[in-house]
Scaffold this motif. Structure first.
Motif, PDB file in Angstrom:
ATOM      1  N   ALA A  76      -4.938   2.319   4.950  1.00 42.68           N
ATOM      2  CA  ALA A  76      -3.963   3.232   5.562  1.00 42.68           C
ATOM      3  C   ALA A  76      -4.526   3.849   6.830  1.00 42.68           C
ATOM      4  N   GLU A 120       0.841  -1.202   0.000  1.00 42.26           N
ATOM      5  CA  GLU A 120       0.000   0.000   0.000  1.00 42.26           C
ATOM      6  C   GLU A 120       0.875   1.250   0.000  1.00 42.26           C
ATOM      7  N   ARG A 121       1.937   1.208   0.822  1.00 40.13           N
ATOM      8  CA  ARG A 121       2.822   2.372   0.907  1.00 40.13           C
ATOM      9  C   ARG A 121       3.580   2.574  -0.404  1.00 40.13           C
ATOM     10  N   ARG A 177      -6.418   0.784  -0.848  1.00 40.95           N
ATOM     11  CA  ARG A 177      -7.186   0.699   0.398  1.00 40.95           C
ATOM     12  C   ARG A 177      -7.613  -0.756   0.653  1.00 40.95           C
ATOM     13  N   HIS A 198       1.348   4.112  -2.814  1.00 47.63           N
ATOM     14  CA  HIS A 198       1.159   5.509  -2.425  1.00 47.63           C
ATOM     15  C   HIS A 198       2.381   6.358  -2.816  1.00 47.63           C
ATOM     16  N   ASP A 199       3.552   5.828  -2.510  1.00 46.89           N
ATOM     17  CA  ASP A 199       4.775   6.593  -2.784  1.00 46.89           C
ATOM     18  C   ASP A 199       5.141   6.575  -4.258  1.00 46.89           C
TER      19      ASP A 199
END
Lengths: 579, 132
Positions: free
Chosen positions: A452, A392-393, A447, A396-397
């Motif tokens: 998160a 997920e990170r 998600r 996101h990044d």
């Protein structure tokens, strides 16, 4: 023992008893019938015990001793023979059975005499019996005992002298009294110094020795006097029959061993699995009747028993014996050496102990493996969670960030060409829209991989977010604001998430309620709705979403329950252990 | 002098800063940049932006912590009598995630609000500067 020797022994015993009746004449006075019939009965009991003891304890002398008493009891019947030799031998042999009986008593329960002193006592018993008997015969004229001329002659008679004969009898009685007292005292001492199995084996002998010893003393003393007929009948007719208690000793010991065998079986069945070694020892000791039983295990410093005492199986204490147990663990049983007479009982005890220890060991092993599996399952789930958080990170990044930048760039590009090239502007606007939709989809995907909000805000925020997104009206009645270990938060979150998804999809509910309560040692998650109910609880066991959820809860050491009566809504409860 | 038209972009992502700067400058803002929370506090002190566009995920502190520090910094400045204007800069938190991913943390922070990164525009920021 071979079948042939057994047949021989039985034949000899039967022949001796039958021989008694062939030679012995029924007494003229009917009140002496008891003596006439009692003697072969006592002898037969000893002979039978002798054969049984030979079968039971082939390596012990007990069989021989029982038989010896039996044959020596019958031997005096030779004096019924109308023959001088038989008459002489029969009369001389009268005291021999008593000496053999003393020998048997002192050698019980192993068949061996314990010391040089005791060997001396037994030797003195036989020597007195033979010596005084022969000596008395030198002076005994059968007429002294009321025998008329029809009696055969005493071949040993040298000089008929009543005074000399009486003197020898008195000396013999005195020696017998002393020896009897010594034998009884020795037997009582054996009993007092014995422990465990031997003490139990000795206990009946003590009573029997006291009774037979008392009888012997009375006979010795009263034999010196001319008694009225009734007293004579009691002391010399009835009383000697108490020696039949000797074979009873054998019967008691056989029953004891059989009882112990049964008790061992029952004890092992009743012993709860995984009982500590101390309890195993106590159970075996009780069932076996050997309170001295020790169960010892090899440790770093040699063998130690369950009471913490050092044990040397190579050199057991005197009177102790050792049997090794089989199994993965190096262990021994140390027991009272008296039990060596019952080798099958020792083998049975050792087998029972080995089995119980092996059972405990296997159970502990399975338990340990189960713990390992539990721990590794929890780790696998935790690792999965961590991986999802990382994914997920990364989204996101990485991808999300680039799509955002792309959206901005397209926005700038569109503003640059605005009013200059409407076609290009429309094209860029369409591209920007696509990029934004891709970003929205990617955000939903991220998600789904891992919320998160759970990492950011814990259960309170994450459950709030779930409730806000749910199409059903959901009320949060309770949710702790504190943070918990990630695995616990994630498990509770997925329970609520899956439950609300099911409510929306299947329950046809108007409202639902979520509560997460912090209880001592656990987190109680509950999601209930007012919908149709009727969810099959057995689905927990099958490959449904609920089954996956049950696995997930179980991996955190918790339990998932579904209560869904038809028409009365559904309640999903999870209990999750929480430090 | 603090300018309402000056914006500090705090984001560790170079690409985003570049395009955001281009867009906001084109919209008439003066733009300063910072890549970390510490740098943001430093730059805010010297530049005194009217608005800080603050990414929540930064390499050193998270956006909520930076917002708290910026607010504290403004408070200190006001107490020291340097108050050239009332209060500190308007802080707008931003992220590629959306507001619901942060639960109540946004509303309980000193930030004026949240703007998803993909919805960034001069017009959107101006709404934060001139509240209704």
């Amino acid at each position: 023992m071979s079948r042939r020797s057994l047949t021989g022994l039985i034949a000899a015993a039967v022949a001796a008893t039958a021989g008694y009746f062939l030679v012995a004449r029924p007494p003229g006075i009917s009140s002496y019938l008891v003596f006439y019939l009692g003697t072969p009965a006592v002898a037969a009991a000893f002979l039978a015990a002798g054969i049984a003891a030979w079968l039971r304890w082939p390596s012990s002398r007990l069989g021989l001793l029982f038989s010896l008493v039996g044959y020596l009891t019958l031997l005096p019947a030779l004096d019924y023979l109308n023959d001088a030799a038989g008459f002489t031998i029969g009369n001389a042999a009268v005291p021999l059975a008593g000496a053999a009986l003393a020998h048997l008593g002192l050698a019980w329960p192993t068949g061996r005499l314990r010391s040089r002193f005791e060997r001396g006592v037994v030797l003195a018993e036989y020597a007195c019996a033979v010596g005084f008997s022969l000596l008395g015969m030198l002076f005994w004229d059968p007429a002294f005992s009321g025998c008329d001329a029809s009696c055969p002659a005493n071949l040993l008679l040298v000089h008929g002298s009543r005074a000399a004969w009486d003197a020898v009898n008195e000396a013999s009685a005195a020696a017998n009294v002393v020896l009897t007292v010594i034998v009884v005292i020795l037997i009582v001492r054996h009993w007092r110094s014995a422990r465990g199995w031997s003490r139990r084996a000795m206990a009946p002998l003590v009573w029997i020795a006291l009774v037979i010893g008392a009888e012997s003393l009375v006979t010795d003393v009263t034999g010196l006097y001319r008694l009225p007929p009734m007293a004579n009948l009691i002391f010399n007719g009835w009383a000697p029959l108490v020696t039949v208690l000797g074979p009873v000793l054998f019967v008691i010991s056989a029953i004891r061993a059989r009882t112990a065998r049964g008790a061992l079986g029952t004890a092992i069945v009743d012993l709860e699995p995984g009982a500590p070694p101390g309890r195993l020892r106590d159970t075996l000791a009780r069932a076996l009747g050997d309170s001295t039983l020790q169960l010892a295990f090899r440790g770093a410093d040699g063998f130690t028993d369950t009471a913490g005492l050092a044990v040397d199986p190579a050199q057991p204490d005197p009177g102790r014996a050792v049997v090794e147990l089989t199994g993965a663990q190096e262990a021994v049983l140390v027991y009272d050496a008296g039990l060596d007479l019952e080798p099958h009982l020792v083998r049975l005890t050792a087998a029972a102990a080995s089995m119980a220890l092996e059972h405990s060991r296997l159970q502990a092993e399975v338990q340990a493996q189960l713990e390992l599996v539990r721990a590794s399952r929890a780790r696998i789930v935790e690792a999965g969670d961590a991986e999802r958080r990382r994914l997920e990170r990364d989204l996101h990044d990485g991808a999300q960030q680039r799509l955002v930048t792309l959206t901005l760039a397209l926005g700038m590009a569109r503003s640059r060409v605005a009013g200059v090239d409407p076609e290009l502007e429309a094209l860029i606007e369409a591209a920007g829209k696509e990029a934004k939709e891709a970003l929205t989809e990617l955000r939903e995907l991220a998600r789904g991989i891992h919320p998160a909000v759970l990492t950011e805000t814990g259960l309170a925020g994450a459950v709030q977010a779930l409730v806000e997104r749910s199409p059903t009206v959901v009320e949060i009645t309770e949710v702790p604001r504190e943070r918990f270990p990630a695995m616990i938060e994630a498990t509770a979150y997925f329970v609520v998430s899956e439950a609300l998804a099911n409510v929306a999809k299947h329950a046809r509910a108007d409202t639902a309620q979520v509560s997460i309560r912090r209880l001592p040692g656990r987190l109680a998650v509950q999601v209930s709705d007012d919908g149709a109910g009727g969810v099959d609880g057995t689905r927990l066991a099958r490959g449904s979403g609920l089954a996956g959820l049950a696995d997930r809860v179980a991996s955190a050491g918790g339990v998932l329950r579904v209560d869904s009566p038809p028409g009365a809504g559904t309640r999903l409860e999870a209990d999750i252990p929480c430090p | 002098v603090q300018s309402a038209a000056s914006i500090l972009i705090v984001d560790d992502h170079d690409g985003f800063r570049t395009f955001a700067r281009g867009m906001l400058e084109a919209a008439g803002f003066t733009v300063a940049e910072a890549a970390t929370g510490a740098e943001a506090a430093e730059t805010a002190r010297s530049v005194r932006p009217g608005l800080v566009l603050l990414d929540i995920q930064l390499p050193d502190f998270d956006g909520f912590e930076v917002a708290r520090r910026l607010a504290a910094q403004a408070e200190e400045a006001a107490q020291a009598g340097e108050a050239a204007r009332a209060g500190g800069p308007v802080i707008v938190l931003t992220s590629t995630r959306d507001a619901s991913d942060y639960g109540g943390r946004i509303s309980s922070s000193p930030a004026a609000g949240f703007l998803p990164k993909d919805q960034l525009s001069g017009a959107a920021l101006r709404r934060f500067l001139t509240p209704p």
